[in-house]
Scaffold this active site. Structure first.
Site, PDB file in Angstrom:
ATOM      1  N   ASP A   1      26.363  -3.008  -6.520  1.00 57.06           N
ATOM      2  CA  ASP A   1      26.787  -1.764  -7.170  1.00 57.06           C
ATOM      3  C   ASP A   1      26.077  -1.671  -8.513  1.00 57.06           C
ATOM      4  O   ASP A   1      26.020  -2.666  -9.247  1.00 57.06           O
ATOM      5  CB  ASP A   1      28.316  -1.765  -7.385  1.00 57.06           C
ATOM      6  CG  ASP A   1      28.877  -0.360  -7.545  1.00 57.06           C
ATOM      7  OD1 ASP A   1      28.358   0.395  -8.404  1.00 57.06           O
ATOM      8  OD2 ASP A   1      29.808  -0.012  -6.818  1.00 57.06           O
TER       9      ASP A   1
ATOM     10  N   ALA B   1      32.005  -1.927  -6.918  1.00 57.29           N
ATOM     11  CA  ALA B   1      32.739  -1.815  -8.180  1.00 57.29           C
ATOM     12  C   ALA B   1      33.925  -0.838  -8.054  1.00 57.29           C
ATOM     13  O   ALA B   1      33.837   0.117  -7.276  1.00 57.29           O
ATOM     14  CB  ALA B   1      31.787  -1.332  -9.279  1.00 57.29           C
ATOM     15  N   PRO B   2      35.024  -1.084  -8.755  1.00 57.25           N
ATOM     16  CA  PRO B   2      35.247  -2.198  -9.698  1.00 57.25           C
ATOM     17  C   PRO B   2      35.548  -3.537  -9.048  1.00 57.25           C
ATOM     18  O   PRO B   2      35.588  -4.558  -9.723  1.00 57.25           O
ATOM     19  CB  PRO B   2      36.440  -1.706 -10.527  1.00 57.25           C
ATOM     20  CG  PRO B   2      37.190  -0.800  -9.599  1.00 57.25           C
ATOM     21  CD  PRO B   2      36.142  -0.118  -8.751  1.00 57.25           C
ATOM     22  N   GLY B   3      35.795  -3.569  -7.710  1.00 55.64           N
ATOM     23  CA  GLY B   3      35.853  -4.897  -7.091  1.00 55.64           C
ATOM     24  C   GLY B   3      37.103  -5.195  -6.278  1.00 55.64           C
ATOM     25  O   GLY B   3      37.363  -6.357  -5.950  1.00 55.64           O
ATOM     26  N   GLY B   4      37.863  -4.178  -5.924  1.00 57.26           N
ATOM     27  CA  GLY B   4      39.084  -4.416  -5.124  1.00 57.26           C
ATOM     28  C   GLY B   4      38.767  -5.076  -3.789  1.00 57.26           C
ATOM     29  O   GLY B   4      39.402  -6.072  -3.407  1.00 57.26           O
TER      30      GLY B   4
ATOM     31  N   LYS C   1      33.256   9.401   3.703  1.00 58.11           N
ATOM     32  CA  LYS C   1      33.838  10.452   2.840  1.00 58.11           C
ATOM     33  C   LYS C   1      33.870  11.764   3.607  1.00 58.11           C
ATOM     34  O   LYS C   1      32.919  12.108   4.303  1.00 58.11           O
ATOM     35  CB  LYS C   1      33.008  10.623   1.561  1.00 58.11           C
ATOM     36  CG  LYS C   1      32.877   9.369   0.740  1.00 58.11           C
ATOM     37  CD  LYS C   1      34.159   8.996   0.038  1.00 58.11           C
ATOM     38  CE  LYS C   1      34.107   7.551  -0.413  1.00 58.11           C
ATOM     39  NZ  LYS C   1      35.381   6.969  -0.786  1.00 58.11           N
TER      40      LYS C   1
ATOM     41  N   ASP D   1      32.064   0.982   0.898  1.00 58.46           N
ATOM     42  CA  ASP D   1      33.059   1.959   0.426  1.00 58.46           C
ATOM     43  C   ASP D   1      32.426   2.799  -0.681  1.00 58.46           C
ATOM     44  O   ASP D   1      32.955   2.906  -1.778  1.00 58.46           O
ATOM     45  CB  ASP D   1      34.287   1.177  -0.095  1.00 58.46           C
ATOM     46  CG  ASP D   1      35.431   2.089  -0.515  1.00 58.46           C
ATOM     47  OD1 ASP D   1      35.578   3.160   0.082  1.00 58.46           O
ATOM     48  OD2 ASP D   1      36.187   1.695  -1.428  1.00 58.46           O
TER      49      ASP D   1
END
Ligand SMILES: C[S@@+](CC[C@H](N)C(=O)[O-])C[C@H]1O[C@@H](n2cnc3c(N)ncnc32)[C@H](O)[C@@H]1O
Length: 338
Positions: free
Chosen positions: A228, A209-212, A295, A265
Site C-alpha cells: 500500500d 493500509a491501515p492494516g486490519g 467495490k 481490499d
C-alpha cells in the site's frame, strides 16, 4: 406455495429482489423494511425453494426466513401466547434439538416485547417441547419477524436461513486497539466461506493500509507482505513476519508461487482491481486462495459482478460470491487459482 422474508444489506434489497425475480417465475414481493427486508411468495413448496437457493447461491440475499405462520399484531400478551402455542405445536420439528430463537423488530413495529423477553418465553416453551435452548451453535432456529402490523414466524436450520445470526447480521466483538473495522470483513469471509486462515503460510495483502486485514493474518501466524502506498498502523511494525511495500501494487513483482493466500481490499474501480489481481496471479501458488472485495459504486452492481467474475475466471475458480454483512458498498469473492 411458500412465503419467506428476505433480508439484504441496507440499500441492497432491490438487488436481492432482482436475483430472486430471475430465479423464480411468478414471484410476488412486498417491502417490509425499506431497502432491507421484504416478504416474498413463490408458487413452490419450501423444499423446492431451499434447493433452488442452495444451487444458485445468491449474492445479495443475506438471510432467508421461512414464514410458517402469520398473525396481525395485537400489541398485547396475546402475541406472546400465540407464539408459545405455535412453538408447542411445532414440537415435531424441535424435539431433541439444540434450538435458537431469533427475534427481529422492524422500525415502528407495535410488537410490544423486547427480543430478550420474547426469547425467554420461547426458550421456556422449547424446553417443554423437549428441545435444548441454545444460542451459540443451534441446529434449528425459531425465527420471528415483527413488521409494522404483522408477526411472521418460521422454523429452519441455520444453513437454510443462510446464517446463524438474526437477519444474517454477524456481530464480532471489537477488540481494544483494533486497527480498522475492515478486519470484520475478513473475519466474516472466513466464517462464510468455511476457511481457516491459520492453515496458510504466506499471504500478500493488496491495499493493506491501515492494516486490519494484515493484523488478522499476522495474528493467525502467517507471513504477510503488505502492499500500500499509504502507511500501516505502527503497532504492526513489531511483527518480524511482516514485509511492508509502500508502493502502488501495479509496480510490484514477486517470485512465481511466492504466496498461498492473496487478499485484496483496494478502494479502486472493479475493473482496475481485476486487472491488478490478474497481473499478480503468477505470484500465487496453483490451488492458492484469494479473497477479494469488489467495490460497487456503479449503478449496475449485478452487471459489474458478472464482468469481474467473467474476467477473473480466466485464472480462478469462483467458489463464493457474497455481499457480507460487513461489506458496505461492495461484495466479496472467494477464489481458488486454477
Ligand atoms: C479500504 S482500504 C483497505 C483497508 C484494509 N483492508 C484494512 O483492513 O485496514 C483501501 C486501501 O487500498 C489502497 N490502495 C488503493 N489503490 C492501491 C494500489 N493501486 N496499490 C496499493 N494499494 C492501493 C489505499 O491506499 C487504501 O489504503
Amino acid at each position: 406455495m411458500s412465503q419467506w422474508i428476505g433480508t439484504a444489506n441496507k440499500s441492497y434489497a432491490s438487488y436481492a429482489m432482482e436475483e430472486l425475480r430471475r430465479q423464480f417465475e411468478s414471484i410476488s414481493i412486498t417491502q417490509l423494511s425499506p431497502g432491507e427486508a421484504f416478504l416474498f411468495e413463490v408458487p413452490l413448496e419450501q423444499e423446492a425453494v431451499l434447493a433452488s437457493i442452495k444451487a444458485e447461491q445468491p449474492i445479495f440475499l443475506r438471510h432467508l426466513q421461512p414464514v410458517d405462520v402469520v398473525r396481525s399484531i395485537s400489541a398485547d400478551a396475546d402475541d406472546l401466547d400465540w407464539l408459545s402455542d405455535w412453538i408447542r405445536l411445532s414440537r415435531g420439528k424441535l424435539e431433541g434439538k439444540r434450538a435458537g430463537v431469533h427475534v427481529r423488530k422492524a422500525e415502528g413495529s407495535p410488537y410490544p416485547y423486547s427480543a430478550a423477553d420474547t426469547k425467554a418465553v420461547a426458550a421456556a416453551m422449547l424446553e417443554q417441547c423437549g428441545a435444548e435452548p441454545e444460542q451459540k451453535h443451534p441446529e434449528i432456529l425459531v425465527a420471528v419477524y415483527a413488521s409494522r402490523d404483522t408477526l411472521y414466524a418460521g422454523i429452519g436450520t441455520p444453513a437454510e436461513m443462510l446464517s446463524d445470526w438474526p437477519g444474517g447480521a454477524v456481530r464480532f466483538q471489537k477488540e481494544e486497539g483494533q486497527i480498522s473495522r475492515a478486519k470484520f470483513k475478513l473475519l466474516e469471509a472466513e466464517r462464510e466461506f468455511g476457511l481457516d486462515y491459520a492453515s496458510f503460510r504466506n499471504a500478500v495483502d493488496i491495499g493493506a493500509a491501515p492494516g486490519g486485514w494484515t493484523s488478522l493474518l499476522l495474528e493467525r501466524g502467517l507471513r504477510v507482505t503488505a502492499i500500500d502506498p499509504a502507511e500501516l498502523h505502527p503497532s504492526l511494525l513489531a511483527y518480524r513476519t511482516l514485509t511492508v511495500l509502500r508502493k502502488n501494487a501495479a509496480e510490484v513483482s514477486f517470485q512465481p508461487g511466492a504466496f498461498d493466500l492473496l487478499v485484496c481490499d483496494m478502494s479502486w474501480s472493479p475493473m482496475q482491481m481485476t486487472k491488478l489481481v490478474l497481473d499478480l496471479v503468477p505470484a500465487l501458488q496453483q490451488g492458492g486462495t484469494a479473497i477479494v472485495t469488489v467495490k460497487l459504486m456503479h449503478r449496475k452492481p449485478l452487471q459489474t459482478i458478472r464482468e469481474v467474475k467473467s474476467r477473473l475466471s480466466a485464472a480462478f475458480d469462483i467458489l463464493g460470491a457474497r455481499q457480507l454483512f460487513h461489506n458496505r458498498e461492495e461484495m466479496t469473492l472467494y477464489l481458488k487459482k486454477k
